[in-house]
Structure formats: structure tokens, C-alpha cells
Design a protein around this motif. Sequence first.
Motif, mmCIF file in Angstrom:
data_model
loop_
_atom_site.group_PDB
_atom_site.id
_atom_site.type_symbol
_atom_site.label_atom_id
_atom_site.label_comp_id
_atom_site.label_asym_id
_atom_site.label_seq_id
_atom_site.Cartn_x
_atom_site.Cartn_y
_atom_site.Cartn_z
ATOM 1 N N ARG A 175 0.876 -0.906 0.301
ATOM 2 C CA ARG A 175 0.132 -0.045 0.121
ATOM 3 C C ARG A 175 1.090 1.172 0.297
ATOM 4 O O ARG A 175 1.789 1.512 0.598
ATOM 5 N N ASN A 176 0.329 2.478 -0.036
ATOM 6 C CA ASN A 176 1.065 3.476 -0.165
ATOM 7 C C ASN A 176 0.685 4.319 1.135
ATOM 8 O O ASN A 176 0.267 3.243 2.469
ATOM 9 N N GLU A 177 2.229 5.026 2.387
ATOM 10 C CA GLU A 177 2.042 5.602 2.962
ATOM 11 C C GLU A 177 1.182 6.623 3.376
ATOM 12 O O GLU A 177 0.429 6.906 2.438
ATOM 13 N N ILE A 178 0.576 6.171 4.716
ATOM 14 C CA ILE A 178 -0.978 7.120 4.535
ATOM 15 C C ILE A 178 -0.752 7.637 6.156
ATOM 16 O O ILE A 178 -0.016 7.214 6.998
ATOM 17 N N LYS A 179 -0.907 9.114 6.784
ATOM 18 C CA LYS A 179 -1.105 9.488 8.298
ATOM 19 C C LYS A 179 -2.205 9.427 8.282
ATOM 20 O O LYS A 179 -3.700 9.431 7.687
ATOM 21 N N PHE A 180 -2.077 8.994 9.842
ATOM 22 C CA PHE A 180 -3.263 8.165 10.753
ATOM 23 C C PHE A 180 -3.170 8.997 12.239
ATOM 24 O O PHE A 180 -2.642 10.000 11.814
ATOM 25 N N GLU A 181 -4.622 9.812 11.851
ATOM 26 C CA GLU A 181 -5.521 9.944 13.413
ATOM 27 C C GLU A 181 -3.725 9.973 14.389
ATOM 28 O O GLU A 181 -4.248 11.153 14.882
#
Length: 307
Positions: free
Chosen positions: A279-285
Motif C-alpha cells: 500500500r501507499n504510505e498513509i497519515k493516520f489520526e
Amino acid sequence: MKIFNSVEEIKDIEETVVALGNFDGVHKGHQELIRRTVKSAKMAGLKSAVFTFTNHPKNVLAGKPVIKNILYPQDKADIIASLHVDYLFSLEFNEYIQHLSAKDFIQKLLIDVFKMRQAYCGFNYNFGYKAKGNPQLLIKTGIKEGFGIHVLEPFKIDDNLVSSTFIRKLIAEGKVDQCERYMGRNYTVGGEVVVGNRIGRTIGFPTSNILIDDSMVTPSHGVYITYCNYNGVRHPSVTNVGIKPTIGDNKKTIETHIFDFNKELYGKKIRVEFLEKIRNEIKFENVDQLSDQIKNDCLTAKKYHDI
């Protein structure tokens, strides 16, 4: 294989069949060129040789790194050696070579120094000052001077022209699963393990972090199924490439979680072998969401590795 790193070192060699090119990826097209060179040399009773540069000419001419490496220098030499080459002329693209005219390049380097009797090159090979030399000039000069030139047609796989430019694009776009088809091996990067922010350790996923080598092309930001090669052993792993936006670390790194592994690797050298992007890199809460996603990533990678 005997390696020569300067023109001055090249002495007392036998006559050669030389593979000409930059060979920056030693991909399947390069390998075919080298194999034909080796075969011709054996048939003619000559030595096989590969001529390449330690630095990319385009980077020298631009005055800055515009072309990223696909291989480390030692890997490049090792792969060429595995193809049973006798001589590797691995020279710096310096002022002297840069300013050789195409005619002098042939006479003063290929003939006088390399003792070339035959040469193999790709259809798009250029050489000499301002890259004015081409295969047609080699053929014309060969007829006059008595050496043979073999020009390989475009090498394609699945209708794609196999080139270092194409492979760099695959890596940069995260399409690492396609690299083996065109390179004959998976894409790898390596380095010394450094101390990270230790967030992975606190949430149950300790990682071995290596800094990005700016001279190397690196995969796009994201999570990848990988192998971590340490001390000659290939360990199943999962790897994040990116800036870790959830925790605010903005320096691009490569961090690898090795499954069922508990050794301390700080200061040790590792190699990360990329197999497939998850997957792509994601910014989580928050970190809890990040931890849950990492658990899923690990399950995906373990399933791939069948562990």
C-alpha cells in the motif's frame, strides 16, 4: 575477472572482445550483450572485456546527480564477473575521457589501451566528445582499421524496451514486483542500521532503520513485502519507505520489521530486497490506528511469505 580502475593500470593485457555501455543496471539486455561478448571471445581465442564508468557521464556533464544508481559498484562488478568476463575496465568518466573526440575514443582508448579486436554495443550506444560517436561510426572505422563491430537490436520483454531508464521508473513508481522480470533479480538497497525514533518498538513492531542513499533510486513511499538479508541469511520481512507522517518524522528512511527475529542490528549492515508493494504510505489520526494497520500489513506479508 581482473578489474582495472584507471587507464594507467591497463598493461600487459591480451587482445579483447569488448562489451561497450554504461551497464548501470546490468539488466537482462545488458546480460545478453555481455554473454554474446564472452561467447565471441572464446570462439576467437581472445579475452572478453566489459567497459563501463564508475560515475555516470550525465551526472558529470550536468554537474549534479541527475541519474540515480540501480546497483552498488560492488554488485555491478559481481554480476559482471558471474557472466565469466575476463577483464572489467571500470574507469572514471574524467576530463581526459570526456574530451576525447569520437575518433580518438576509438583509437586511443578502445584500440590502443583495450587492445580491442571486436566490440559489442547496443543500437543506441554513444561515445566521444558531446556523444557524437555512434554504432555507425564504429562500423565504418572497423572496416578501415580491421576490427569487428556487433550491434544488438533493441532488447524487449512484453513489448517493453528493457533499459535502465525503464527500470528506474518501475522502482520509483513502487512497481518493484516487475523488477525481477527485467533485471533478473529483485531490487535491493542496503546500509548500516541506525537508531530510529523507536516508535515501532513501543507498539510491538521493532524495526531496523537504514538511511536513504541519495545516489540510489528508491521505491515510492509505501509499505512493501521484503526480505532482509543479514550476515548471509535471507529473513522474511515487511518494510516501510517514507517519512512516517503519523509521527511527524519528515526524513525519508527505510525501516524493516523482520519476522521472528530478536537480534540487535544497530551498526550492522543489512540489505533489503523488495518483492511487492502492499500500500501507499498513509497519515493516520493517531498511533493506535497506525498500529492496527501495521498488524494488517504484517499479516499480508506473512501470507505472502507463507509463514
